[in-house]
Design a protein around this motif. Structure first.
Motif, PDB file in Angstrom:
ATOM      1  N   UNK A 182       0.801  -1.227   0.000  1.00  0.00           N
ATOM      2  CA  UNK A 182       0.000   0.000   0.000  1.00  0.00           C
ATOM      3  C   UNK A 182       0.833   1.276   0.000  1.00  0.00           C
ATOM      4  N   UNK A 183       1.679   1.459   1.010  1.00  0.00           N
ATOM      5  CA  UNK A 183       2.416   2.716   1.110  1.00  0.00           C
ATOM      6  C   UNK A 183       3.405   2.886  -0.046  1.00  0.00           C
ATOM      7  N   UNK A 184       4.037   1.789  -0.478  1.00  0.00           N
ATOM      8  CA  UNK A 184       4.935   1.875  -1.620  1.00  0.00           C
ATOM      9  C   UNK A 184       4.208   2.291  -2.881  1.00  0.00           C
ATOM     10  N   UNK A 185       3.008   1.765  -3.076  1.00  0.00           N
ATOM     11  CA  UNK A 185       2.201   2.140  -4.246  1.00  0.00           C
ATOM     12  C   UNK A 185       1.811   3.620  -4.173  1.00  0.00           C
TER      13      UNK A 185
ATOM     14  N   UNK B 245      -2.801   1.658 -13.488  1.00  0.00           N
ATOM     15  CA  UNK B 245      -3.529   0.410 -13.308  1.00  0.00           C
ATOM     16  C   UNK B 245      -3.040  -0.238 -12.013  1.00  0.00           C
ATOM     17  N   UNK B 246      -3.981  -0.545 -11.134  1.00  0.00           N
ATOM     18  CA  UNK B 246      -3.660  -1.120  -9.834  1.00  0.00           C
ATOM     19  C   UNK B 246      -4.077  -2.588  -9.818  1.00  0.00           C
ATOM     20  N   UNK B 247      -3.155  -3.480  -9.510  1.00  0.00           N
ATOM     21  CA  UNK B 247      -3.488  -4.898  -9.461  1.00  0.00           C
ATOM     22  C   UNK B 247      -3.990  -5.240  -8.064  1.00  0.00           C
ATOM     23  N   UNK B 248      -5.294  -5.285  -7.917  1.00  0.00           N
ATOM     24  CA  UNK B 248      -5.921  -5.597  -6.642  1.00  0.00           C
ATOM     25  C   UNK B 248      -6.181  -7.101  -6.563  1.00  0.00           C
ATOM     26  N   UNK B 249      -7.370  -7.506  -6.157  1.00  0.00           N
ATOM     27  CA  UNK B 249      -7.663  -8.923  -5.947  1.00  0.00           C
ATOM     28  C   UNK B 249      -9.141  -9.089  -5.615  1.00  0.00           C
TER      29      UNK B 249
ATOM     30  N   UNK C 171      -7.724  -1.516   1.194  1.00  0.00           N
ATOM     31  CA  UNK C 171      -7.201  -0.150   1.222  1.00  0.00           C
ATOM     32  C   UNK C 171      -6.896   0.350  -0.187  1.00  0.00           C
ATOM     33  N   UNK C 172      -6.290  -0.495  -1.010  1.00  0.00           N
ATOM     34  CA  UNK C 172      -5.978  -0.104  -2.391  1.00  0.00           C
ATOM     35  C   UNK C 172      -7.252   0.196  -3.172  1.00  0.00           C
ATOM     36  N   UNK C 173      -8.304  -0.593  -2.936  1.00  0.00           N
ATOM     37  CA  UNK C 173      -9.570  -0.357  -3.634  1.00  0.00           C
ATOM     38  C   UNK C 173     -10.123   1.026  -3.281  1.00  0.00           C
ATOM     39  N   UNK C 174     -10.204   1.334  -1.999  1.00  0.00           N
ATOM     40  CA  UNK C 174     -10.730   2.630  -1.582  1.00  0.00           C
ATOM     41  C   UNK C 174      -9.842   3.780  -2.013  1.00  0.00           C
ATOM     42  N   UNK C 175      -8.533   3.564  -1.919  1.00  0.00           N
ATOM     43  CA  UNK C 175      -7.559   4.585  -2.333  1.00  0.00           C
ATOM     44  C   UNK C 175      -7.706   4.884  -3.819  1.00  0.00           C
TER      45      UNK C 175
END
Length: 275
Positions: free
Chosen positions: A106-109, A129-133, A152-156
């Protein structure tokens, strides 16, 4: 003129196959790996590859500088892919283990996107493009740290998309389900690093988890190869109107529907068995 893209987590799996596929498609691919040995291996395979450790702020800054030197100060796209899974029940996971998960996933992204956004704003376009899951919207037991980082990545990403409206910088999420990669091997290392099996209330389940993580191949009937992510990524990069979410594998598509139509407790029963 070649489109340029920086991809993280290219040593194996989704990042690896996508880097090669986009290179063959004519992109100027800047692949990145955490380990120098992997960087050298990909360079020997004909890719432009640099070192980037998402848990190291200085490494991220150096990688962005190197990338912009290679692309003459422009960057068409970023594919945030580098991540790992930290298994274990949340009650057994030390806070430092959760923090380490978030540093990479998360923080690195976050730092990387902040570093490239000024470039994309200046040039007036870009794709992120964010590779979520599937685990970014459907939680499963013993995957709490990874669930949390992907939620967190989804909401971010949703927030960033709203903030960038009108900028011609598009944000997309890829949501794979079970993909055949070396994810289990990395997860096993993280499990051994942070989780103490003996004396845990989950000891019996952990023993079964160890057998699964030690396996060379997935036992999931719906598992797809990493190559299944190539076509969605290309669409996210090239479509005039890229999708907000690309759902890959049957479980991802099914759980996306179930989450919309089922009460939470009914969904819990299904997720408990799925885990």
């Amino acid at each position: 003129m070649k489109k340029s893209i920086l991809i993280t987590g290219c040593s194996t799996g989704i990042g690896y196959v996508c880097a090669h596929a986009l290179h063959k498609r004519g992109y100027q691919v800047i692949a990145s790996c955490r380990q120098l040995a992997d960087v050298k291996r990909l360079q020997d395979e004909g890719l432009t590859c640099i070192q980037l450790d998402l848990a190291d702020s200085n490494s991220i800054n150096n990688a962005v500088r190197q990338t912009l030197e290679l692309t003459n100060g422009k960057l068409d796209a970023l594919f945030n892919n580098g991540a790992y899974g930290q298994p274990g029940a949340l009650e057994d996971l030390p806070t430092d283990g959760l923090r380490e998960q978030f540093e990479t996933n998360f923080f690195g992204w976050h730092q990387l996107v902040r570093a490239v956004l000024p470039i994309m704003r200046k040039q007036g376009y870009g794709r992120i493009v964010q590779n979520s899951s599937v685990l970014g919207f459907a939680a499963m037991k013993y995957r709490g740290a990874y669930n949390a980082s992907k939620f967190a990545i989804e909401g971010w990403s949703d927030t960033l998309r709203l903030e960038l409206m009108g900028s011609d910088i598009h944000i997309s999420l890829i949501e794979p389900g079970p993909i055949e990669t070396q994810f289990r091997a990395n997860a096993l290392n993280a499990f051994k690093r942070w989780i103490t099996i003996e004396g845990s209330a989950h000891e019996q389940q952990y023993r079964r988890q160890m057998d699964r993580l030690n396996s060379d191949t997935s036992s999931n009937a719906f598992v797809l190869p990493a190559e299944s992510c190539i076509t969605p990524l290309i669409h996210a990069l090239e479509a005039n109107k890229p999708k907000i979410r690309y759902r890959i594998t049957t479980p991802t598509k099914v759980f996306a529907v179930l989450k919309r139509v089922l009460p939470a407790r009914a969904l819990d029963k299904i997720l408990r068995r799925a885990a």
